[in-house]
Design a protein around this motif. Structure first.
Motif, PDB file in Angstrom:
ATOM      1  N   GLU A  31      34.856  40.073  40.765  1.00 34.78           N
ATOM      2  CA  GLU A  31      34.431  40.621  39.473  1.00 34.78           C
ATOM      3  C   GLU A  31      35.474  40.354  38.394  1.00 34.78           C
TER       4      GLU A  31
ATOM      5  N   ILE B 190      28.716  39.737  45.100  1.00 28.62           N
ATOM      6  CA  ILE B 190      28.743  40.714  44.009  1.00 28.62           C
ATOM      7  C   ILE B 190      27.394  40.777  43.294  1.00 28.62           C
TER       8      ILE B 190
ATOM      9  N   VAL C 121      25.877  41.622  39.614  1.00 25.45           N
ATOM     10  CA  VAL C 121      26.239  41.858  38.220  1.00 25.45           C
ATOM     11  C   VAL C 121      24.989  41.772  37.341  1.00 25.45           C
TER      12      VAL C 121
END
Ligand code: AMP
Length: 180
Positions: free
Chosen positions: A10, A176, A178
């Motif tokens: 991130e 991840i 997002v």
């Protein structure tokens, strides 16, 4: 999923606004390949998924699936097979046409590269609307009868692709999630 790696990704993945067109937040995964330590951690994490699902072949989607796919395949001593855009692969091929925002595209795979009992993991850098991944699902469904696994570095979860792919009874791993 490895929380420490998630935090690092991130922080490290460059996000470029308005590329290639206005309004798109472009996730530049080359910020991963520029950093050997993170690249190694990403390959290790994808390899854990590979072992978990007893994967026998890695499939990479053109073009950015060709960056991570062969590294994971090599680490696990299993074959790498490409899914390519129209007209690039020789020999007997299977094809799937799919809809883009404007017009159509087509992906292809070599027919004899996947066997009916292969457990495959499809790797791409990112899932957004899921158009590319779902076309790959349809292409592969005609080749192996085993459940498919899809791995992405980034899931732009609000664009809905991973939800649609999961509803088709696939295993989904994303390092991840997002907002796109
Ligand atoms: P989709 O078919 O909508 O899930 O789009 C996935 C493909 O488009 C992936 O192969 C990505 O490489 C690329 N892509 C879509 N959106 C982005 C984005 N915001 N940043 C970088 N690549 C993207």
């Amino acid at each position: 999923m490895n929380k420490r790696l998630q935090n690092k990704l991130e922080k490290e993945i460059r996000v470029i606004p308005d590329f290639p067109i206005k309004g798109i937040l472009f996730q530049d995964i080359f910020s991963i390949t520029e950093n050997p330590k993170i690249l190694k951690d990403v390959v290790n994490e994808l390899s854990i998924q590979c072992k978990k699902y007893k994967i026998t072949k890695i499939i990479g989607i053109e073009a950015r699936g060709f960056i991570f796919g062969p590294l994971v395949a090599q680490k696990n001593s299993i074959p790498f097979v490409p899914i390519r855009k129209k007209g690039k692969l020789p020999g007997k091929i299977m094809k799937k046409k799919y809809k883009l925002e404007y017009g159509y595209d087509q992906i292809e795979i070599q027919k004899y590269s996947i066997l009916d009992n292969d457990k495959v993991m499809v790797i791409d850098d990112l899932i957004a609307t899921g158009g590319t991944a779902i076309a790959s699902y349809k292409l592969l469904r005609g080749l192996t009868s085993k459940k498919l696994t899809f791995s992405f570095i980034i899931d732009l979860y609000n664009l809905g692709g991973s939800k649609k792919l999961k509803a088709l009874n696939n295993n989904i791993c994303s390092l991840i999630k997002v907002k796109g």
